[in-house]
Design an enzyme around this catalytic site. Structure first.
Site, PDB file in Angstrom:
ATOM      1  N   PRO A 121     -16.614 -31.470 -46.507  1.00 39.62           N
ATOM      2  CA  PRO A 121     -17.780 -32.290 -46.852  1.00 39.62           C
ATOM      3  C   PRO A 121     -19.083 -31.546 -46.573  1.00 39.62           C
ATOM      4  CG  PRO A 121     -16.154 -33.589 -45.657  1.00 39.62           C
ATOM      5  CD  PRO A 121     -15.696 -32.157 -45.600  1.00 39.62           C
ATOM      6  N   GLU A 122     -19.999 -31.654 -47.528  1.00 43.20           N
ATOM      7  CA  GLU A 122     -21.305 -31.034 -47.380  1.00 43.20           C
ATOM      8  C   GLU A 122     -22.337 -32.127 -47.093  1.00 43.20           C
ATOM      9  OE1 GLU A 122     -22.087 -28.299 -50.608  1.00 43.20           O
ATOM     10  OE2 GLU A 122     -19.981 -27.716 -50.737  1.00 43.20           O
TER      11      GLU A 122
END
Length: 280
Positions: free
Chosen positions: A2-3
């Site tokens: 996840p960014e």
């Protein structure tokens, strides 16, 4: 992994059900995630009130009323689920359970256990090893073309690698760097130090736009990411270049059989997608 948009999506979902609520029960169903959980993890949180749910880069920061901050990183496969009313049976990989005084249950699920949680004294948060050298938040007003130009000065690495360096700018990852560079018309191969002045002024708005659009879409679900309501993110349907090797880029009318379309190269062991004709 996840960014920033995926983590911000999680933060926005958790904040309304956690902020101002008391944690009446906190259960760790195993002693570790990527790292061992702090000693007496559940006991230290049980009975405490949540002041705020914030984000720094790709980290969730849950502020507790005794000054402690619960630092949470999702790793590769971590996700939160919010359950109100009737609760479904616990799943195998739901490792941490938070129950609020309102009856809401928040479960942390992490099949690969690359995520982690830690309890940090809020007064020492700036010196926390995972956070202390972080660059600016890309959505902050202070992050502008001049700030990026200064951060990239004398850097001879490719701009793609520089933007993934969390000391340059916090929270960016492979997907959104590729998309922002495409929008800005900048090649991922270009030396970072050369992205200054006009180029930096073009790149910063592209970074902000991509991130804001991704957050509005609930992030990107390529493999593991799910929003806390169980829904996937939808920004992956709007990728211009990422994962689209050999396809035409948006607005392009070139002969793909001749040009090869969107190119895929490897930089620092990671896939990079770009259009060599529109990105210089």
């Amino acid at each position: 992994m996840p960014e920033l948009p995926e983590v911000e999506t999680v933060r926005r979902a958790l904040a309304p059900v956690l902020e101002g609520r008391t944690l009446v029960r906190v259960v760790a169903r195993r002693p570790d995630l990527r790292f061992p959980l702090p000693e007496d993890f559940g006991q230290r949180l049980t009975g405490r009130r949540v002041r705020a749910v914030r984000r720094r880069a790709k980290f969730l920061l849950i502020e507790i009323d005794d000054g402690t901050v619960l630092v949470s990183h999702l790793g590769m496969s971590g996700s939160y689920r919010i359950h109100q009313g009737d609760k479904p049976p616990l799943e195998k990989h739901e490792h941490i359970i938070l129950l609020t005084d309102e009856g809401t249950e928040i479960r942390y699920n992490d099949p690969r256990r690359f995520g982690f949680m830690d309890l940090v004294d809020g007064g020492q948060l700036a010196d926390y090893p995972m956070l202390k050298n972080m660059g600016p938040e890309p959505l902050d007003d202070a992050f502008d073309g001049a700030a990026l130009t200064a951060a990239l000065k004398n850097r001879q690495t490719p701009i793609k690698a520089a933007l993934l360096d969390q000391t340059v700018v916090a929270g960016l990852g492979n997907i959104y760097v590729a998309e922002a560079l495409f929008r800005a018309g900048i090649s991922p191969r270009r030396k970072a130090a050369s992205v200054a002045g006009v180029r930096a002024a073009r790149l910063v708005p592209a970074i902000k736009e991509v991130l804001q659009e991704a957050i509005a879409a609930g992030g990107s679900s390529i493999s593991d990411h799910r929003q806390p309501d169980g829904e996937p993110g939808y920004f992956q349907h709007r990728f211009a270049v990422y994962g689209r090797q050999g396809e035409p880029c948006p607005g392009c009318h070139c002969d793909v059989s001749r040009t090869g379309g969107i190119a895929r190269i490897t930089q620092s062991g990671r896939s990079t997608f770009y259009c060599s004709r529109r990105q210089r």
